[in-house]
Design a protein around this motif. Structure first.
Motif, PDB file in Angstrom:
ATOM      1  N   ALA A 180       0.759  -1.176   0.066  1.00 36.70           N
ATOM      2  CA  ALA A 180      -0.078  -0.028  -0.065  1.00 36.70           C
ATOM      3  C   ALA A 180       0.849   1.294  -0.069  1.00 36.70           C
ATOM      4  O   ALA A 180       0.809   2.242  -0.579  1.00 36.70           O
ATOM      5  N   LEU A 181       1.932   1.201   0.687  1.00 39.01           N
ATOM      6  CA  LEU A 181       2.851   2.483   0.852  1.00 39.01           C
ATOM      7  C   LEU A 181       3.622   2.533  -0.592  1.00 39.01           C
ATOM      8  O   LEU A 181       3.567   3.704  -1.096  1.00 39.01           O
ATOM      9  N   ALA A 182       3.783   1.704  -1.048  1.00 36.22           N
ATOM     10  CA  ALA A 182       4.594   1.849  -2.303  1.00 36.22           C
ATOM     11  C   ALA A 182       3.868   2.045  -3.474  1.00 36.22           C
ATOM     12  O   ALA A 182       4.259   3.146  -4.218  1.00 36.22           O
ATOM     13  N   LEU A 183       2.395   1.538  -3.512  1.00 37.69           N
ATOM     14  CA  LEU A 183       1.622   2.343  -4.478  1.00 37.69           C
ATOM     15  C   LEU A 183       1.235   3.705  -4.469  1.00 37.69           C
ATOM     16  O   LEU A 183       0.980   4.472  -5.233  1.00 37.69           O
ATOM     17  N   GLY A 184       1.127   3.772  -3.048  1.00 41.18           N
ATOM     18  CA  GLY A 184       0.759   5.433  -2.622  1.00 41.18           C
ATOM     19  C   GLY A 184       1.719   6.319  -3.082  1.00 41.18           C
ATOM     20  O   GLY A 184       1.393   7.397  -3.690  1.00 41.18           O
ATOM     21  N   LEU A 185       3.088   5.885  -2.689  1.00 39.64           N
ATOM     22  CA  LEU A 185       4.130   6.918  -3.129  1.00 39.64           C
ATOM     23  C   LEU A 185       4.266   6.951  -4.820  1.00 39.64           C
ATOM     24  O   LEU A 185       4.591   7.811  -5.274  1.00 39.64           O
ATOM     25  N   ALA A 186       4.114   5.800  -5.368  1.00 35.81           N
ATOM     26  CA  ALA A 186       4.177   5.797  -6.814  1.00 35.81           C
ATOM     27  C   ALA A 186       3.017   6.508  -7.331  1.00 35.81           C
ATOM     28  O   ALA A 186       3.293   7.525  -8.299  1.00 35.81           O
ATOM     29  N   SER A 187       1.867   6.719  -6.832  1.00 31.37           N
ATOM     30  CA  SER A 187       0.850   7.614  -7.299  1.00 31.37           C
ATOM     31  C   SER A 187       1.203   9.103  -7.148  1.00 31.37           C
ATOM     32  O   SER A 187       0.723   9.709  -8.131  1.00 31.37           O
ATOM     33  N   ALA A 188       1.700   9.312  -6.107  1.00 37.69           N
ATOM     34  CA  ALA A 188       2.051  10.745  -5.786  1.00 37.69           C
ATOM     35  C   ALA A 188       3.209  11.337  -6.648  1.00 37.69           C
ATOM     36  O   ALA A 188       3.282  12.446  -6.881  1.00 37.69           O
ATOM     37  N   LEU A 189       4.230  10.224  -6.796  1.00 38.98           N
ATOM     38  CA  LEU A 189       5.524  10.858  -7.359  1.00 38.98           C
ATOM     39  C   LEU A 189       5.525  10.650  -8.875  1.00 38.98           C
ATOM     40  O   LEU A 189       6.182  11.142  -9.752  1.00 38.98           O
ATOM     41  N   CYS A 190       5.231   9.358  -9.373  1.00 40.09           N
ATOM     42  CA  CYS A 190       5.400   8.859 -10.606  1.00 40.09           C
ATOM     43  C   CYS A 190       4.396   9.310 -11.678  1.00 40.09           C
ATOM     44  O   CYS A 190       4.853   9.205 -12.783  1.00 40.09           O
ATOM     45  N   LEU A 191       3.444   9.667 -11.413  1.00 43.92           N
ATOM     46  CA  LEU A 191       2.228  10.027 -12.206  1.00 43.92           C
ATOM     47  C   LEU A 191       2.245  11.600 -12.471  1.00 43.92           C
ATOM     48  O   LEU A 191       1.278  12.027 -13.191  1.00 43.92           O
ATOM     49  N   ARG A 192       3.197  12.084 -12.016  1.00 42.33           N
ATOM     50  CA  ARG A 192       3.254  13.631 -12.176  1.00 42.33           C
ATOM     51  C   ARG A 192       4.682  13.789 -12.956  1.00 42.33           C
ATOM     52  O   ARG A 192       5.585  13.241 -12.778  1.00 42.33           O
TER      53      ARG A 192
END
Length: 218
Positions: A180-192
């Motif tokens: 959950a933490l990895a997907l949350g960080l990826a959503s905030a960082l990798c999608l911008r």
């Protein structure tokens, strides 16, 4: 006013094709995206069901439901605009849930629909919402940052719930927390696309997580 509304429509929906050749390519891509989304959902549902039945608890905690949600996010992100993201995310989510149910009935001898209809409805809603938010992260303005931050919260909220359960004496689901933490960080960082937009998305996610945590504690 009309020009501003047209710009808003193009940002959310996507640029419309300019001629017949573009229109044909547009329609072909829409059809491919719909079939691809449904196929990805079916495959993810099967993998999740197999992991729950045969894989260790750590792998099943990471695969179900996070693998399915990640596939829905990918489907929404690749879609042509907001409306098609809603359609493709729904197809992917339904494909995953239906294959998950069929595999549970075939492999485990029982249907996961027994007594958990409310949780399935909630999971379906969250999956479709994640796909739509993933599509909105393609916006180049601050609304894209807000969408990325909101998408991250869908995963980080599980970390908050897990921490509160830990305080109440529950076991620590390390793999589930990590996923959950990895997907949350990826959503905030990798999608911008840029560092400032990633920082804004992370700020939105942090603020919403704090509000969620305070609400859950009270």
């Amino acid at each position: 006013m009309a020009v501003a509304l047209d710009k808003l429509r193009r940002r959310v929906v996507g640029d419309l094709p300019g001629d017949f050749a573009d229109l044909e390519r547009w329609e072909n891509r829409i059809q491919r995206d719909m079939l691809l989304g449904l196929a990805m959902g079916v495959v993810a549902g099967v993998v999740a069901a197999v992991c729950v039945r045969f894989a260790p608890a750590q792998a099943s905690a990471a695969a179900d439901p996070y693998l399915v949600v990640a596939v829905v996010i990918l489907s929404g992100r690749l879609s042509l605009g907001f409306g098609w993201a809603l359609v493709n995310s729904t197809l992917t989510a339904f494909g995953a849930l239906i294959s998950r149910i069929v595999c549970a009935a075939v492999i485990g001898g029982q249907s996961p629909l027994d007594g958990v209809a409310d949780s399935l409805n909630r999971l379906l809603f969250l999956m479709v919402l994640s796909g739509v938010l993933a599509s909105l992260t393609r916006l180049r303005d601050r609304w894209g940052d807000v969408a990325a931050g909101g998408l991250a919260v869908l995963f980080l909220a599980d970390d908050v719930d897990g921490y509160l359960d830990l305080l109440n004496g529950a076991a620590l689901p390390v793999w589930q927390w990590g996923t959950a933490l990895a997907l949350g960080l990826a959503s905030a960082l990798c999608l911008r696309p840029t560092l400032p937009s990633r920082l804004r998305a992370s700020g939105v996610a942090f603020g919403l997580v704090v509000i969620y945590a305070l609400t859950a504690v009270s």
